[in-house]
Design a protein around this motif. Sequence first.
Motif, PDB file in Angstrom:
ATOM      1  N   VAL A 154      -1.616   1.061  -5.174  1.00  0.00           N
ATOM      2  CA  VAL A 154      -1.115  -0.362  -4.728  1.00  0.00           C
ATOM      3  C   VAL A 154      -0.188  -0.805  -5.758  1.00  0.00           C
ATOM      4  N   LEU A 204       0.838  -1.312   0.063  1.00  0.00           N
ATOM      5  CA  LEU A 204      -0.038   0.044  -0.058  1.00  0.00           C
ATOM      6  C   LEU A 204       0.734   1.301   0.027  1.00  0.00           C
ATOM      7  N   CYS A 234      -9.845  -5.949  -2.361  1.00  0.00           N
ATOM      8  CA  CYS A 234      -9.666  -5.142  -1.349  1.00  0.00           C
ATOM      9  C   CYS A 234     -10.481  -3.682  -1.143  1.00  0.00           C
TER      10      CYS A 234
END
Length: 165
Positions: free
Chosen positions: A146, A81, A135
């Motif tokens: 990401v 992330l 996600c």
Amino acid sequence: MNRKTPRRHRMVFALAALATGTGVGLVATAGTAQSAPPAPAAVYSGFKNQFTLTTVANGEREVGRLRLPAGSYTIFAKLNLDVASGGNQHIRCFLRAGGDFDRSIANHDGTIAFMPMSLNVVHTFAAPGSVVLRCGHVFAGGSTPVSFIKITAIRASSLSNTPMP
């Protein structure tokens, strides 16, 4: 002496057959091995180096998918992330294979450049299927870069997944 010679010949034949890979049926019928050879081990992997996760609060989005042939697998996923400095985001990811899944939640305040996340699940596919990484943002919607997303599945001849004491 004559009684030992035929046995020795059978043993030499069986060893030669095993060495060349043609003796599986011979050995299996003799009851000295499994009746069917286990599926050969195989590794399947997919990657995506860049992705922007944009969701509403408590929504999910597919980040990656890996198609697999029928078989038993242990499956891993990892991703980074990339929350900007000063950002504050809560991100939840699921790795799903059929009815089996793993979940991970990261609370990222942006003080660290990259927040790694990893997930693991085991599953047996009776027919070809897919493992899916999804996600989303928790509490508030957002947009998060990401990177270096990977899903890897290792086929095994059998699986055991039991609760730990």
